[in-house]
Design an enzyme around this catalytic site. Structure first.
Site, PDB file in Angstrom:
ATOM      1  N   ASP A   1      53.781  32.178  39.659  1.00 17.29           N
ATOM      2  CA  ASP A   1      54.904  32.421  40.727  1.00 17.29           C
ATOM      3  C   ASP A   1      54.182  32.345  42.219  1.00 17.29           C
ATOM      4  O   ASP A   1      54.823  32.282  43.167  1.00 17.29           O
ATOM      5  CB  ASP A   1      55.519  33.755  40.437  1.00 17.29           C
ATOM      6  CG  ASP A   1      56.410  33.838  39.418  1.00 17.29           C
ATOM      7  OD1 ASP A   1      57.082  32.948  39.237  1.00 17.29           O
ATOM      8  OD2 ASP A   1      56.357  34.858  38.829  1.00 17.29           O
TER       9      ASP A   1
ATOM     10  N   ARG B   1      65.142  35.166  43.702  1.00 14.66           N
ATOM     11  CA  ARG B   1      63.731  35.113  44.152  1.00 14.66           C
ATOM     12  C   ARG B   1      63.419  33.936  45.085  1.00 14.66           C
ATOM     13  O   ARG B   1      62.514  34.235  45.921  1.00 14.66           O
ATOM     14  CB  ARG B   1      62.758  35.117  42.994  1.00 14.66           C
ATOM     15  CG  ARG B   1      62.779  36.437  41.980  1.00 14.66           C
ATOM     16  CD  ARG B   1      62.230  37.549  42.755  1.00 14.66           C
ATOM     17  NE  ARG B   1      62.208  38.847  41.801  1.00 14.66           N
ATOM     18  CZ  ARG B   1      61.234  38.903  41.116  1.00 14.66           C
ATOM     19  NH1 ARG B   1      60.263  38.447  41.163  1.00 14.66           N
ATOM     20  NH2 ARG B   1      61.097  39.971  40.243  1.00 14.66           N
TER      21      ARG B   1
ATOM     22  N   HIS C   1      64.090  33.541  37.016  1.00 15.73           N
ATOM     23  CA  HIS C   1      63.632  32.316  37.399  1.00 15.73           C
ATOM     24  C   HIS C   1      64.521  31.083  36.904  1.00 15.73           C
ATOM     25  O   HIS C   1      64.945  31.170  35.636  1.00 15.73           O
ATOM     26  CB  HIS C   1      62.227  32.107  37.083  1.00 15.73           C
ATOM     27  CG  HIS C   1      61.501  33.006  37.935  1.00 15.73           C
ATOM     28  ND1 HIS C   1      60.348  33.885  37.718  1.00 15.73           N
ATOM     29  CD2 HIS C   1      61.585  33.314  39.479  1.00 15.73           C
ATOM     30  CE1 HIS C   1      59.871  34.704  38.702  1.00 15.73           C
ATOM     31  NE2 HIS C   1      60.479  34.304  39.855  1.00 15.73           N
TER      32      HIS C   1
ATOM     33  N   CYS D   1      54.665  31.197  32.866  1.00 12.09           N
ATOM     34  CA  CYS D   1      54.653  32.121  33.856  1.00 12.09           C
ATOM     35  C   CYS D   1      52.989  32.370  34.103  1.00 12.09           C
ATOM     36  O   CYS D   1      52.460  32.644  34.940  1.00 12.09           O
ATOM     37  CB  CYS D   1      54.983  33.385  33.834  1.00 12.09           C
ATOM     38  SG  CYS D   1      56.912  33.542  33.469  1.00 12.09           S
TER      39      CYS D   1
END
Length: 252
Positions: free
Chosen positions: A66, A131, A161, A245
């Site tokens: 991220d 986000r 996401h 991730c």
């Protein structure tokens, strides 16, 4: 250059943000063991594992994806939509500079998290959700256009996401959960039933990394001629994490 950027779990992992699921107890020792096994799987597939500096005060810092989007030799440092995660960027910036990458950054009022960015060939799909905002997408488009990339925004539903709902196989087909993402924006979609089944990381050749929570999808991939590389990331899934991730793959 085949480098996998990772980051060790914070001792405060249990305080990580959860948005669309209920909170569960986290076994930190097990999470650390799962993270080591994840890194070992990357190394076994030919990736040099490179640790970013630890960020123990940042509970979600293990989700290193991220914090940065890497495209060719450019590392775009993000501006997370979750304000509590913005302290994660400094150590990742140090790591990508050590790897010899150029850097740029998303600036206010833009927000962008790397989990919303799916690169397939020269097309970059970017989730527009909780986000990542429109200004973040605009800035990313401007940064990637000189690299020959086309940015395609994707509206998201109740999902953290974009890559929580869709990722791509090496042949360019997409694995997706249709109720979470508008599949009409993607060519050649293969719907999956397991949540963990839409999260895959192509490792090169016929190897595809996916979570142990998606055994039927692993069977599907094997039937399609791929070699599933299965890892147990159960403790991270409790925090809405997935195999994408936990690393950033840098291939130059």
């Amino acid at each position: 250059m085949r480098t996998a950027l990772v980051r060790e779990p914070s001792s405060r992992l249990a305080d990580g943000i959860v948005t669309h699921i209920g909170r569960s107890d986290i076994d930190l020792s097990l999470a650390r063991a799962q993270h080591v096994a994840y890194a070992d799987a990357l190394a076994s597939a030919g990736w040099e594992v490179y640790p970013a500096p630890a960020a123990d005060d940042c509970p979600d810092s293990v989700f290193v994806e991220d914090a940065v989007v890497v495209c060719d030799d450019l590392a775009v440092l993000t501006h997370p939509g979750a304000a509590a995660r913005r302290g994660e960027i400094t150590g990742v910036e140090q790591a990508v500079l050590e790897l010899g990458l150029r850097t740029a950054r998303i600036a206010e009022p833009g927000t962008l998290e790397g989990g919303d960015v799916l690169q397939v060939g020269t097309t970059v799909y970017v989730g527009r959700g909780g986000r990542t905002n429109a200004e973040g997408i605009r800035q990313l488009r401007a940064l990637l256009a000189p690299l020959g990339r086309t940015v395609v925004p994707v509206p998201l539903g109740e999902v953290l996401h974009l890559k929580s709902a869709v990722t791509a196989l090496p042949d360019g087909t997409f694995l997706a959960l249709p109720h979470l993402v508008p599949t009409g924006l993607f060519p050649a979609v293969r719907p999956v039933e397991e949540e963990g089944g839409c999260h895959v990381v192509p490792l090169g050749g016929d190897r595809v990394l996916l979570a142990a929570s998606a055994p039927r999808t692993a069977e599907l991939l094997a039937d399609l001629g791929y070699t599933p590389v299965v890892v147990d990331i159960g403790e991270f899934e409790k925090l809405e994490g997935c195999v994408t991730c936990l690393s950033v793959l840098v291939s130059r």
